[in-house]
Design a protein around this motif. Structure first.
Motif, PDB file in Angstrom:
ATOM      1  N   LEU A 159       0.837  -1.209   0.000  1.00  0.00           N
ATOM      2  CA  LEU A 159       0.000   0.000   0.000  1.00  0.00           C
ATOM      3  C   LEU A 159       0.868   1.253   0.000  1.00  0.00           C
ATOM      4  CD1 LEU A 159      -2.819  -1.203   2.417  1.00  0.00           C
ATOM      5  CD2 LEU A 159      -3.156  -0.453   0.035  1.00  0.00           C
ATOM      6  N   GLU A 160       1.968   1.201   0.750  1.00  0.00           N
ATOM      7  CA  GLU A 160       2.888   2.347   0.788  1.00  0.00           C
ATOM      8  C   GLU A 160       3.566   2.520  -0.580  1.00  0.00           C
ATOM      9  OE1 GLU A 160       5.935   2.025   3.801  1.00  0.00           O
ATOM     10  OE2 GLU A 160       6.881   3.895   3.157  1.00  0.00           O
ATOM     11  N   ALA A 161       4.022   1.401  -1.139  1.00  0.00           N
ATOM     12  CA  ALA A 161       4.686   1.461  -2.445  1.00  0.00           C
ATOM     13  C   ALA A 161       3.724   1.968  -3.513  1.00  0.00           C
ATOM     14  CB  ALA A 161       5.213   0.077  -2.832  1.00  0.00           C
ATOM     15  N   MET A 183       4.134   5.024  -6.130  1.00  0.00           N
ATOM     16  CA  MET A 183       4.139   4.735  -7.572  1.00  0.00           C
ATOM     17  C   MET A 183       3.058   5.550  -8.287  1.00  0.00           C
ATOM     18  SD  MET A 183       4.705   0.630  -7.162  1.00  0.00           S
ATOM     19  CE  MET A 183       4.648   0.102  -8.857  1.00  0.00           C
ATOM     20  N   MET A 184       1.886   5.630  -7.661  1.00  0.00           N
ATOM     21  CA  MET A 184       0.804   6.410  -8.276  1.00  0.00           C
ATOM     22  C   MET A 184       1.132   7.903  -8.269  1.00  0.00           C
ATOM     23  SD  MET A 184      -2.632   4.463  -6.908  1.00  0.00           S
ATOM     24  CE  MET A 184      -3.741   5.782  -7.452  1.00  0.00           C
ATOM     25  N   LYS A 185       1.778   8.350  -7.194  1.00  0.00           N
ATOM     26  CA  LYS A 185       2.172   9.773  -7.109  1.00  0.00           C
ATOM     27  C   LYS A 185       3.121  10.112  -8.273  1.00  0.00           C
ATOM     28  CE  LYS A 185       4.380  12.948  -3.786  1.00  0.00           C
ATOM     29  NZ  LYS A 185       3.415  14.003  -3.496  1.00  0.00           N
ATOM     30  N   SER A 186       4.036   9.187  -8.533  1.00  0.00           N
ATOM     31  CA  SER A 186       5.011   9.376  -9.608  1.00  0.00           C
ATOM     32  C   SER A 186       4.301   9.444 -10.970  1.00  0.00           C
ATOM     33  CB  SER A 186       6.005   8.211  -9.570  1.00  0.00           C
ATOM     34  OG  SER A 186       6.916   8.293 -10.623  1.00  0.00           O
ATOM     35  N   ARG A 187       3.405   8.500 -11.230  1.00  0.00           N
ATOM     36  CA  ARG A 187       2.694   8.467 -12.527  1.00  0.00           C
ATOM     37  C   ARG A 187       1.845   9.728 -12.710  1.00  0.00           C
ATOM     38  NH1 ARG A 187       0.833   3.696 -15.624  1.00  0.00           N
ATOM     39  NH2 ARG A 187       2.799   2.840 -14.868  1.00  0.00           N
ATOM     40  N   ALA A 221       8.003   0.708 -10.400  1.00  0.00           N
ATOM     41  CA  ALA A 221       8.383  -0.337  -9.434  1.00  0.00           C
ATOM     42  C   ALA A 221       9.884  -0.290  -9.177  1.00  0.00           C
ATOM     43  CB  ALA A 221       7.971  -1.716  -9.951  1.00  0.00           C
ATOM     44  N   SER A 222      10.661  -0.042 -10.224  1.00  0.00           N
ATOM     45  CA  SER A 222      12.118   0.070 -10.074  1.00  0.00           C
ATOM     46  C   SER A 222      12.475   1.305  -9.252  1.00  0.00           C
ATOM     47  CB  SER A 222      12.784   0.207 -11.445  1.00  0.00           C
ATOM     48  OG  SER A 222      12.651  -0.982 -12.157  1.00  0.00           O
ATOM     49  N   ILE A 223      11.844   2.410  -9.598  1.00  0.00           N
ATOM     50  CA  ILE A 223      12.170   3.698  -8.974  1.00  0.00           C
ATOM     51  C   ILE A 223      11.806   3.680  -7.488  1.00  0.00           C
ATOM     52  CG2 ILE A 223      11.512   6.160  -8.961  1.00  0.00           C
ATOM     53  CD1 ILE A 223      11.211   5.867 -12.087  1.00  0.00           C
ATOM     54  N   ILE A 224      10.616   3.211  -7.174  1.00  0.00           N
ATOM     55  CA  ILE A 224      10.143   3.251  -5.782  1.00  0.00           C
ATOM     56  C   ILE A 224      10.684   2.064  -4.969  1.00  0.00           C
ATOM     57  CG2 ILE A 224       8.068   3.227  -4.310  1.00  0.00           C
ATOM     58  CD1 ILE A 224       8.664   5.901  -5.922  1.00  0.00           C
ATOM     59  N   GLY A 225      10.684   0.869  -5.553  1.00  0.00           N
ATOM     60  CA  GLY A 225      11.180  -0.311  -4.826  1.00  0.00           C
ATOM     61  C   GLY A 225      12.621  -0.131  -4.378  1.00  0.00           C
ATOM     62  N   SER A 226      13.444   0.487  -5.226  1.00  0.00           N
ATOM     63  CA  SER A 226      14.853   0.713  -4.864  1.00  0.00           C
ATOM     64  C   SER A 226      14.968   1.806  -3.807  1.00  0.00           C
ATOM     65  CB  SER A 226      15.664   1.086  -6.113  1.00  0.00           C
ATOM     66  OG  SER A 226      15.101   2.229  -6.748  1.00  0.00           O
ATOM     67  N   VAL A 262      22.917  -8.910  -9.995  1.00  0.00           N
ATOM     68  CA  VAL A 262      21.664  -9.649  -9.973  1.00  0.00           C
ATOM     69  C   VAL A 262      20.672  -8.997 -10.934  1.00  0.00           C
ATOM     70  CG1 VAL A 262      21.027  -8.448  -7.841  1.00  0.00           C
ATOM     71  CG2 VAL A 262      19.757 -10.459  -8.491  1.00  0.00           C
ATOM     72  N   GLU A 263      19.951  -9.860 -11.653  1.00  0.00           N
ATOM     73  CA  GLU A 263      18.926  -9.348 -12.566  1.00  0.00           C
ATOM     74  C   GLU A 263      17.585  -9.548 -11.886  1.00  0.00           C
ATOM     75  OE1 GLU A 263      19.322 -10.705 -16.724  1.00  0.00           O
ATOM     76  OE2 GLU A 263      17.152 -10.975 -16.649  1.00  0.00           O
ATOM     77  N   VAL A 264      16.741  -8.535 -11.965  1.00  0.00           N
ATOM     78  CA  VAL A 264      15.463  -8.624 -11.270  1.00  0.00           C
ATOM     79  C   VAL A 264      14.356  -8.088 -12.179  1.00  0.00           C
ATOM     80  CG1 VAL A 264      15.748  -6.355 -10.133  1.00  0.00           C
ATOM     81  CG2 VAL A 264      14.378  -8.092  -9.041  1.00  0.00           C
ATOM     82  N   ASP A 265      13.145  -8.606 -11.986  1.00  0.00           N
ATOM     83  CA  ASP A 265      11.990  -8.080 -12.732  1.00  0.00           C
ATOM     84  C   ASP A 265      11.725  -6.663 -12.221  1.00  0.00           C
ATOM     85  OD1 ASP A 265       9.547  -7.331 -13.725  1.00  0.00           O
ATOM     86  OD2 ASP A 265       8.504  -9.193 -13.202  1.00  0.00           O
ATOM     87  N   GLY A 266      12.074  -5.697 -13.020  1.00  0.00           N
ATOM     88  CA  GLY A 266      11.965  -4.299 -12.611  1.00  0.00           C
ATOM     89  C   GLY A 266      10.540  -3.788 -12.572  1.00  0.00           C
ATOM     90  N   ASN A 267       9.567  -4.607 -12.949  1.00  0.00           N
ATOM     91  CA  ASN A 267       8.163  -4.195 -12.859  1.00  0.00           C
ATOM     92  C   ASN A 267       7.474  -4.839 -11.656  1.00  0.00           C
ATOM     93  OD1 ASN A 267       8.715  -2.870 -15.184  1.00  0.00           O
ATOM     94  ND2 ASN A 267       6.929  -3.594 -16.311  1.00  0.00           N
ATOM     95  N   ASP A 268       8.261  -5.533 -10.831  1.00  0.00           N
ATOM     96  CA  ASP A 268       7.735  -6.173  -9.631  1.00  0.00           C
ATOM     97  C   ASP A 268       8.335  -5.454  -8.429  1.00  0.00           C
ATOM     98  OD1 ASP A 268       7.373  -7.723  -7.379  1.00  0.00           O
ATOM     99  OD2 ASP A 268       7.842  -9.622  -8.373  1.00  0.00           O
ATOM    100  N   VAL A 269       7.536  -4.626  -7.786  1.00  0.00           N
ATOM    101  CA  VAL A 269       8.080  -3.758  -6.735  1.00  0.00           C
ATOM    102  C   VAL A 269       8.627  -4.567  -5.549  1.00  0.00           C
ATOM    103  CG1 VAL A 269       5.906  -3.279  -5.482  1.00  0.00           C
ATOM    104  CG2 VAL A 269       7.693  -1.539  -5.558  1.00  0.00           C
ATOM    105  N   MET A 270       8.025  -5.718  -5.272  1.00  0.00           N
ATOM    106  CA  MET A 270       8.514  -6.535  -4.146  1.00  0.00           C
ATOM    107  C   MET A 270       9.872  -7.140  -4.479  1.00  0.00           C
ATOM    108  SD  MET A 270       5.535  -8.010  -1.963  1.00  0.00           S
ATOM    109  CE  MET A 270       6.621  -7.587  -0.669  1.00  0.00           C
TER     110      MET A 270
END
Ligand SMILES: Cc1ncc(C[n+]2csc(CCOP(=O)(O)OP(=O)(O)O)c2C)c(N)n1
Ligand SMILES: [Mg+2]
Length: 343
Positions: free
Chosen positions: A22-24, A28-32, A58-63, A207-215
């Motif tokens: 919910l926090e993420a 993410m919505m604020k950014s969009r 997800a990349s921007i906020i998750g990181s 490490v490679e990660v799915d950048g569209n998966d915020v978790m």
């Protein structure tokens, strides 16, 4: 773990899945929404050239959520605006920069964010130096430095990662592979199968990660931050994502991008993914979306109004925010300019 002040401890968030998401989602919505608003303003001639983070939230906020604003440093490229806001840079300050307001765009003392860097990858040698310096001082701080897959073709990228490996700098290189460097496709950017693989050449983990998966992004970033903080040295994270908009407001991707590729990318929208997941848990619906959208639009509007209302730049402001103690030569030039512009 929920702390007494109501925040959730870093590292515990994947166990507190719902609160974390919910926090993420909020960020993410604020950014969009900010992207959408300032693109409209730019089209009306009221905002500077802007590179949206649309599709990469997800990349921007998750990181950003994996680092601690009170002790860690953030070194952005130019597409991570909302990460820097999450790290404590007020939205009105960064908005002022896009309005050409020089003095109000000064990064406030205590905010551990370096200025946006447009010269791609030029931020990285400085980021390595910053991390190395923090370690020499015995601080337990970590640096997160952003770069694109295009920026990884620059010499600065190689130099910064190589030195970071040698001196064991506490740094996380966060590479957003959004498949495009303006009009250059990832396919012709590099012959490597994976940008993350390059870390092996510098002697540290990639490490490679799915950048569209915020978790997934958050977990990978937390691991890398923890490693750096505990003396384990640098890491490279490749977040595989997609630029779901133009490069910046001067660009027209319809001239080079296959619309099918874009449509396919839209099915992997990082925000919709979280919304769907939360809806399945009964924590998200249309009503909540409307209410949060309205609240975030107001927050963004407030920051933009504040920035627009700040004093217009004066000619001599070009000398502002560069030196702590300006050298005599600069003071002389400033005085000459003031004289000539009759201020
Ligand atoms: C040193 C340098 N060379 C060229 C440019 C022009 N330029 C601006 S953005 C860009 C592409 C960057 O792509 P990437 O690093 O993948 O970041 P993205 O824009 O996709 O986030 C280029 C070549 C620049 N700004 N700096
Ligand atoms: Mg790119």
């Amino acid at each position: 773990m929920l702390l007494p002040d109501g925040t959730i401890a870093a590292g515990a968030k994947s166990r507190m899945e719902e609160e974390f998401l919910l926090e993420a989602l909020r960020w993410m919505m604020k950014s969009r929404l900010y992207d959408q608003r300032v693109i409209a303003l730019q089209r009306q001639g009221q905002f500077g050239v802007f590179s949206p983070g649309t599709g990469q939230e997800a990349s921007i906020i998750g990181s950003a959520m994996a680092v601690d604003p009170s002790r860690d440093w953030m070194v952005p490229q130019y597409r991570e605006l909302m990460a820097t806001v999450h790290h404590g840079l007020p939205l009105e300050v960064i908005s002022a920069q896009y309005l050409g307001k020089i003095a109000p765009a000064r990064i406030p003392d205590g905010v551990k964010v370096l200025p946006t860097q447009v010269s791609i990858a030029a931020q990285l040698p400085q980021a390595t130096g910053l991390a190395w310096g923090l370690r020499l001082r015995g601080e337990d701080s970590v640096v997160i430095a952003y770069v694109g897959e295009g920026g990884s073709s620059e010499g600065d990228f190689h130099e910064a990662l190589n030195l970071a490996g040698v001196v064991h700098a506490p740094i996380v290189f966060f590479l957003q592979n959004n498949q495009w460097a303006i009009s250059t496709s990832r396919r012709v950017q590099s012959a490597t199968q994976s940008f993350a693989l390059r870390a092996a050449g510098y002697g540290f983990e990639g490490v490679e990660v799915d950048g569209n998966d915020v978790m997934a992004v958050y977990d990978a970033a937390c691991d890398a931050v923890e490693r750096a903080r505990n003396g384990g040295g640098p890491s490279l994270i490749e977040a595989v994502t997609y630029r779901m908009s133009f490069h910046n407001t001067t660009d027209n991707p319809s001239r080079y991008q296959d619309p099918k590729e874009f449509e396919e990318a839209r099915t992997r929208d990082p925000i919709e993914r979280v919304q769907k997941y939360l809806a399945g848990l009964g924590l998200w619906d249309g009503k909540r979306e409307t209410a949060l959208t309205e609240e975030l639009r107001e927050e963004n509007e407030h920051a933009l109004k504040h920035a627009a209302g700040a004093a217009a730049p004066r000619p001599e402001d070009v000398f502002a925010n560069v030196y702590g103690d300006p050298p005599p030569r600069v003071l002389r030039q400033r005085a000459e300019l003031v004289d000539r512009s009759g201020v």
